[in-house]
Design a protein around this motif. Structure first.
Motif, PDB file in Angstrom:
ATOM      1  N   PHE A  75       0.808  -1.221   0.000  1.00 15.33           N
ATOM      2  CA  PHE A  75       0.000   0.000   0.000  1.00 15.33           C
ATOM      3  C   PHE A  75       0.840   1.270   0.000  1.00 15.33           C
ATOM      4  N   GLU A  76       2.161   1.112   0.081  1.00 16.09           N
ATOM      5  CA  GLU A  76       3.005   2.300   0.215  1.00 16.09           C
ATOM      6  C   GLU A  76       2.826   3.269  -0.946  1.00 16.09           C
ATOM      7  N   ALA A  77       2.749   2.739  -2.153  1.00 19.69           N
ATOM      8  CA  ALA A  77       2.609   3.617  -3.318  1.00 19.69           C
ATOM      9  C   ALA A  77       1.272   4.352  -3.322  1.00 19.69           C
ATOM     10  N   LEU A  78       0.238   3.750  -2.725  1.00 16.58           N
ATOM     11  CA  LEU A  78      -1.086   4.366  -2.735  1.00 16.58           C
ATOM     12  C   LEU A  78      -1.217   5.497  -1.726  1.00 16.58           C
ATOM     13  N   ARG A  79      -0.435   5.450  -0.661  1.00 19.08           N
ATOM     14  CA  ARG A  79      -0.598   6.421   0.421  1.00 19.08           C
ATOM     15  C   ARG A  79      -0.257   7.847   0.001  1.00 19.08           C
ATOM     16  N   GLN A  80       0.509   8.000  -1.063  1.00 17.48           N
ATOM     17  CA  GLN A  80       0.847   9.344  -1.521  1.00 17.48           C
ATOM     18  C   GLN A  80      -0.354  10.034  -2.173  1.00 17.48           C
ATOM     19  N   PHE A  81      -1.417   9.266  -2.460  1.00 25.11           N
ATOM     20  CA  PHE A  81      -2.586   9.827  -3.133  1.00 25.11           C
ATOM     21  C   PHE A  81      -3.773  10.042  -2.199  1.00 25.11           C
ATOM     22  N   THR A  82      -3.698   9.575  -0.961  1.00 29.09           N
ATOM     23  CA  THR A  82      -4.850   9.677  -0.075  1.00 29.09           C
ATOM     24  C   THR A  82      -4.422   9.763   1.383  1.00 29.09           C
ATOM     25  N   ALA A  83      -5.267  10.455   2.165  1.00 33.91           N
ATOM     26  CA  ALA A  83      -5.044  10.505   3.610  1.00 33.91           C
ATOM     27  C   ALA A  83      -5.818   9.402   4.326  1.00 33.91           C
ATOM     28  N   ALA A  84      -6.541   8.569   3.549  1.00 36.63           N
ATOM     29  CA  ALA A  84      -7.305   7.482   4.149  1.00 36.63           C
ATOM     30  C   ALA A  84      -6.355   6.472   4.797  1.00 36.63           C
ATOM     31  N   ARG A  85      -6.855   5.815   5.828  1.00 38.42           N
ATOM     32  CA  ARG A  85      -6.048   4.820   6.546  1.00 38.42           C
ATOM     33  C   ARG A  85      -6.169   3.476   5.848  1.00 38.42           C
ATOM     34  N   ILE A  86      -5.229   3.182   4.981  1.00 36.26           N
ATOM     35  CA  ILE A  86      -5.258   1.945   4.208  1.00 36.26           C
ATOM     36  C   ILE A  86      -4.033   1.106   4.557  1.00 36.26           C
ATOM     37  N   GLY A  87      -4.226  -0.186   4.537  1.00 34.51           N
ATOM     38  CA  GLY A  87      -3.117  -1.102   4.781  1.00 34.51           C
ATOM     39  C   GLY A  87      -2.479  -0.925   6.145  1.00 34.51           C
ATOM     40  N   LEU A  88      -3.290  -0.763   7.191  1.00 30.82           N
ATOM     41  CA  LEU A  88      -2.733  -0.559   8.524  1.00 30.82           C
ATOM     42  C   LEU A  88      -2.034  -1.826   9.014  1.00 30.82           C
ATOM     43  N   GLY A  89      -0.925  -1.615   9.699  1.00 27.12           N
ATOM     44  CA  GLY A  89      -0.194  -2.750  10.246  1.00 27.12           C
ATOM     45  C   GLY A  89      -0.924  -3.381  11.424  1.00 27.12           C
ATOM     46  N   ARG A  90      -0.579  -4.603  11.733  1.00 25.39           N
ATOM     47  CA  ARG A  90      -1.224  -5.326  12.828  1.00 25.39           C
ATOM     48  C   ARG A  90      -0.197  -5.725  13.873  1.00 25.39           C
ATOM     49  N   SER A  91      -0.667  -5.775  15.106  1.00 24.42           N
ATOM     50  CA  SER A  91       0.141  -6.284  16.210  1.00 24.42           C
ATOM     51  C   SER A  91      -0.768  -7.184  17.046  1.00 24.42           C
ATOM     52  N   GLY A  92      -0.700  -8.463  16.820  1.00 22.15           N
ATOM     53  CA  GLY A  92      -1.623  -9.385  17.455  1.00 22.15           C
ATOM     54  C   GLY A  92      -3.031  -9.125  16.950  1.00 22.15           C
ATOM     55  N   PRO A  93      -4.017  -8.990  17.850  1.00 20.95           N
ATOM     56  CA  PRO A  93      -5.401  -8.749  17.412  1.00 20.95           C
ATOM     57  C   PRO A  93      -5.697  -7.283  17.098  1.00 20.95           C
ATOM     58  N   PRO A 126       2.322   2.481  15.901  1.00 19.14           N
ATOM     59  CA  PRO A 126       2.396   3.769  15.187  1.00 19.14           C
ATOM     60  C   PRO A 126       1.050   4.177  14.569  1.00 19.14           C
ATOM     61  N   ASP A 127       0.326   3.205  14.010  1.00 21.48           N
ATOM     62  CA  ASP A 127      -0.972   3.515  13.413  1.00 21.48           C
ATOM     63  C   ASP A 127      -1.989   3.886  14.494  1.00 21.48           C
ATOM     64  N   HIS A 128      -1.914   3.211  15.623  1.00 24.23           N
ATOM     65  CA  HIS A 128      -2.821   3.527  16.737  1.00 24.23           C
ATOM     66  C   HIS A 128      -2.572   4.946  17.251  1.00 24.23           C
ATOM     67  N   LEU A 129      -1.304   5.310  17.408  1.00 22.44           N
ATOM     68  CA  LEU A 129      -0.972   6.647  17.893  1.00 22.44           C
ATOM     69  C   LEU A 129      -1.372   7.724  16.887  1.00 22.44           C
ATOM     70  N   ALA A 130      -1.204   7.418  15.599  1.00 24.52           N
ATOM     71  CA  ALA A 130      -1.602   8.379  14.566  1.00 24.52           C
ATOM     72  C   ALA A 130      -3.118   8.602  14.593  1.00 24.52           C
ATOM     73  N   LEU A 178     -11.512  12.618  10.620  1.00 28.91           N
ATOM     74  CA  LEU A 178     -10.281  12.180  11.274  1.00 28.91           C
ATOM     75  C   LEU A 178      -9.039  12.457  10.434  1.00 28.91           C
ATOM     76  N   SER A 179      -9.219  13.045   9.260  1.00 26.84           N
ATOM     77  CA  SER A 179      -8.061  13.498   8.486  1.00 26.84           C
ATOM     78  C   SER A 179      -8.290  14.903   7.943  1.00 26.84           C
ATOM     79  N   SER A 180      -9.341  15.578   8.414  1.00 26.24           N
ATOM     80  CA  SER A 180      -9.662  16.909   7.887  1.00 26.24           C
ATOM     81  C   SER A 180     -10.227  17.806   8.977  1.00 26.24           C
ATOM     82  N   PRO A 181      -9.394  18.237   9.924  1.00 28.29           N
ATOM     83  CA  PRO A 181      -9.895  19.134  10.973  1.00 28.29           C
ATOM     84  C   PRO A 181     -10.049  20.575  10.530  1.00 28.29           C
TER      85      PRO A 181
END
Length: 257
Positions: free
Chosen positions: A6-24, A29-33, A176-179
């Motif tokens: 998803f890295e190439a796609l992230r330059q085109f959108t602020a949407a949360r795509i392809g978030l990483g996972r840690s267990g369940p 980093p994604d949680h903090l963001a 959540l990406s447009s305050p």
């Protein structure tokens, strides 16, 4: 080494795509963001508009600025009683009633649900609009500013000023990406009791959304069409793109012999 598809796609959108996972759950980093974006949205809703700073920016346009208040005395009341944000306080209604009527275009700048958006973009957008409207021969009335106003507050403001058309610039409900998203609402013959069906809306005005220059172009087109054709809202479609494409095509075509 794993490949992030998803890295190439992230330059085109602020949407949360392809978030990483840690267990369940999602990765730290994604949680903090997400938490940071949520905090920005909450701040946008609960922060009041700095009227003094906004007024300093607007007086540079050479137009009178009037402070008005809705019936919401504080931000908490404004958030819990939307109806209070749609009507002027008695003192503000008297202030506008005493002004000379007969303006063509009245303007209301309101904090809405994101004072951050209004403070960041409203003055700059009006700096593009005011000279263009004046060049078109339109008379622009005083700019009213309200810290706790809803869109419908413009109906009463415009009616008391006797305006043919009302332009409301207001901070929109943050995502959540447009305050910092600003909205523009155009209403012909403003009066109490109108609904959103009577208005034209231009949304998501911000650097990461609709650029201010593009928003100004659309507002100018809709304003001209509303006043020329005598309609606004669902009866007036935003065909400014079609007109722009037609003009560009004509300019690119060879002249007819």
């Amino acid at each position: 080494m794993s490949i992030d598809r998803f890295e190439a796609l992230r330059q085109f959108t602020a949407a949360r795509i392809g978030l990483g996972r840690s267990g369940p759950g999602i990765a730290t980093p994604d949680h903090l963001a997400f938490r940071a974006a949520h905090a920005l949205a909450r701040d946008a809703v609960h922060t009041e508009l700095d009227l003094a700073a906004l007024e300093r920016s607007l007086v540079l346009l050479g137009l009178p600025v009037l402070r008005v208040e809705s019936r919401a005395p504080d931000q908490q009341t404004y958030l819990t009683r939307p109806d209070f944000g749609r009507r002027l306080s008695d003192a503000s209604a008297t202030l506008l009633r005493d002004k000379a009527p007969g303006l063509e275009i009245a303007v209301l700048v309101a904090g809405g649900l994101s004072a951050f958006a209004t403070a960041s973009h409203a003055a700059e957008l009006l700096a593009l609009l005011a000279p263009a409207l004046q060049r078109a021969g339109r008379t622009l009335g005083p700019i009213c500013i309200a810290p706790r106003g809803r869109v419908a507050l413009g109906d009463e403001v415009g009616a008391l000023l006797g305006a043919r058309l009302m332009l409301v610039l207001i901070g929109e409900r943050p995502g959540l990406s447009s305050p910092d998203s600003l909205g523009a609402y155009i209403t012909l013959a403003p009066r109490l009791g109108q609904t959103d069906a009577d208005r034209n809306c231009i949304s998501n005005i911000r650097p990461e959304g609709m650029l201010l220059t593009e928003a100004a172009r659309r507002i100018l087109w809709l304003t001209d069409q509303a006043m020329t054709r005598g309609i606004s809202g669902v009866g007036l479609k935003d065909d400014s793109d079609r007109v722009l494409l037609t003009s560009e095509a004509a300019a690119a075509s060879p002249a007819l012999e």
